[in-house]
Design a protein around this motif. Sequence first.
Motif, PDB file in Angstrom:
ATOM      1  N   MET A  40       0.826  -1.202   0.000  1.00 31.47           N
ATOM      2  CA  MET A  40       0.000   0.000   0.000  1.00 31.47           C
ATOM      3  C   MET A  40       0.866   1.259   0.000  1.00 31.47           C
ATOM      4  O   MET A  40       0.616   2.205  -0.750  1.00 31.47           O
ATOM      5  CB  MET A  40      -0.907  -0.006   1.236  1.00 31.47           C
ATOM      6  N   ALA A  41       1.887   1.281   0.834  1.00 24.23           N
ATOM      7  CA  ALA A  41       2.768   2.452   0.905  1.00 24.23           C
ATOM      8  C   ALA A  41       3.437   2.720  -0.437  1.00 24.23           C
ATOM      9  O   ALA A  41       3.542   3.872  -0.875  1.00 24.23           O
ATOM     10  CB  ALA A  41       3.814   2.238   1.993  1.00 24.23           C
ATOM     11  N   ASP A  42       3.858   1.654  -1.099  1.00 18.53           N
ATOM     12  CA  ASP A  42       4.520   1.826  -2.391  1.00 18.53           C
ATOM     13  C   ASP A  42       3.558   2.390  -3.435  1.00 18.53           C
ATOM     14  O   ASP A  42       3.919   3.287  -4.208  1.00 18.53           O
ATOM     15  CB  ASP A  42       5.073   0.483  -2.871  1.00 18.53           C
ATOM     16  N   LEU A  43       2.312   1.904  -3.440  1.00 24.07           N
ATOM     17  CA  LEU A  43       1.334   2.429  -4.388  1.00 24.07           C
ATOM     18  C   LEU A  43       0.990   3.883  -4.114  1.00 24.07           C
ATOM     19  O   LEU A  43       0.853   4.688  -5.045  1.00 24.07           O
ATOM     20  CB  LEU A  43       0.060   1.574  -4.330  1.00 24.07           C
ATOM     21  N   ILE A  44       0.856   4.247  -2.854  1.00 34.79           N
ATOM     22  CA  ILE A  44       0.536   5.642  -2.502  1.00 34.79           C
ATOM     23  C   ILE A  44       1.680   6.574  -2.911  1.00 34.79           C
ATOM     24  O   ILE A  44       1.447   7.674  -3.422  1.00 34.79           O
ATOM     25  CB  ILE A  44       0.236   5.758  -0.995  1.00 34.79           C
ATOM     26  N   ARG A  45       2.908   6.123  -2.716  1.00 41.49           N
ATOM     27  CA  ARG A  45       4.065   6.945  -3.085  1.00 41.49           C
ATOM     28  C   ARG A  45       4.099   7.229  -4.588  1.00 41.49           C
ATOM     29  O   ARG A  45       4.606   8.272  -5.023  1.00 41.49           O
ATOM     30  CB  ARG A  45       5.366   6.259  -2.663  1.00 41.49           C
ATOM     31  N   HIS A  46       3.563   6.313  -5.378  1.00 41.96           N
ATOM     32  CA  HIS A  46       3.656   6.441  -6.837  1.00 41.96           C
ATOM     33  C   HIS A  46       2.353   6.923  -7.477  1.00 41.96           C
ATOM     34  O   HIS A  46       2.172   6.782  -8.696  1.00 41.96           O
ATOM     35  CB  HIS A  46       4.083   5.106  -7.461  1.00 41.96           C
ATOM     36  N   LEU A  47       1.456   7.497  -6.672  1.00 50.70           N
ATOM     37  CA  LEU A  47       0.236   8.071  -7.236  1.00 50.70           C
ATOM     38  C   LEU A  47       0.590   9.237  -8.153  1.00 50.70           C
ATOM     39  O   LEU A  47       1.524  10.011  -7.890  1.00 50.70           O
ATOM     40  CB  LEU A  47      -0.681   8.570  -6.127  1.00 50.70           C
ATOM     41  N   ASP A  48      -0.187   9.418  -9.216  1.00 49.01           N
ATOM     42  CA  ASP A  48       0.046  10.530 -10.140  1.00 49.01           C
ATOM     43  C   ASP A  48      -0.125  11.878  -9.433  1.00 49.01           C
ATOM     44  O   ASP A  48      -1.033  12.042  -8.649  1.00 49.01           O
ATOM     45  CB  ASP A  48      -0.939  10.432 -11.322  1.00 49.01           C
TER      46      ASP A  48
END
Length: 405
Positions: free
Chosen positions: A397-405
């Motif tokens: 989850m943290a990785d996906l949030i960091r890479h949000l547009d």
Amino acid sequence: MNKQILDSFTKDALEAARANNTYRSMRLMETPESSHVKIRTANGVSQEQILLASNSYLDLANIDELKQAMAQAVLEWGTGSGGARLTTGNKMPHQELEEFIAKFKGEESAITFNTGYMANVGTISSLCGKNDFIFSDELNHASIIDGIRLSRAKCFVYKHNDMADLRRVIQEAEKSRTYAPTSPIPHKLIVTDAVFSMDGDLANLPELLRIAKENDCLLMIDEAHATGVLGKTGRGLAEHYGCAHADVTVGTLSKAVAAEGGFVAGPKQLTEFLKNKSRSFIFTTAMAPAVAAAACNNLRYIDAHPERVQALRDNVKFFYESLKREGVNVEQSPSAIVPIVIGDEAKAMQVSAKLQELGILIPAIRYPTVAKGQARLRASLMATHTKEQLQTAASVMADLIRHLD
């Protein structure tokens, strides 16, 4: 059927929901609800998932002895109740369940409803009428809001968990009173969730009790997400704070208790009043006696296994710590609900969809369930999640949030 008229009622609303990312659809689960499940995808493929979306906080629905007990109750009592409780539907399992709820919650008496929603609607609309005042937290559940509407009482909404604002609206209500000799004296009711279902934070029960006493108000709390979760043995908000109980305690049997139904616990006179006054109790067929028996058995299990509640609490602590180590900004609460606020509805849906692709099911909660611009991932923890599952979910989850547009 006049399809054209039906379409005019529904089409625009559905198209608008799709356009603003608030359209809802259901997932199909192929396995019993537990910490690990299989979901059938849109193309018909079964997909393994870590489930962080369940209100079955103690994972009781999959304990063999409890499943066997419910199966035995069906064999003994059949599949349905046959009528309303006040006609032919009342059976021994209903009475035994109510007696155990009262014991478990430390109250004199209890009465059960078919759902927690019906318990809230029926209780509020019975206790208050058009001449009365209700003070409601702005983030209360829809069932509380609907109960207030049905009561026709004058509602004063106070800012979320803001005790100073609660005092303000009580004073405002007093100023609005008509003091003519023939004017009835209004009943006054403060009503709040115990655990707020979208934020996971807790009502300030000690201060609410103080304010209610000072202002001659009744206090009602809804412990839907507190029973089986809060307190050393899962008895709820009063046990968590070590304080007195509210005047009226509402709860559900469909979350941590892993059965079906709702309840109200409190003085015997309150439950007798509801039997005679609450429309959602009087005018409905009783829950199946086998369901009542299952709920009672599950509550007895919680009573006998406080370590299950402790395991849930340990998981909550570990998950918060894992999220913070990964750089995710979250505010810790002792409840089992962990909200990760994204803000934008489309981005919240994007993260949730990607998580599911990666085998982690955490739903995106959007307007109108939460305010516009406050979309979030709502993680719900279970006592049976492993530390590995929780750490994996936090990292991904943290990785996906960091890479949000």
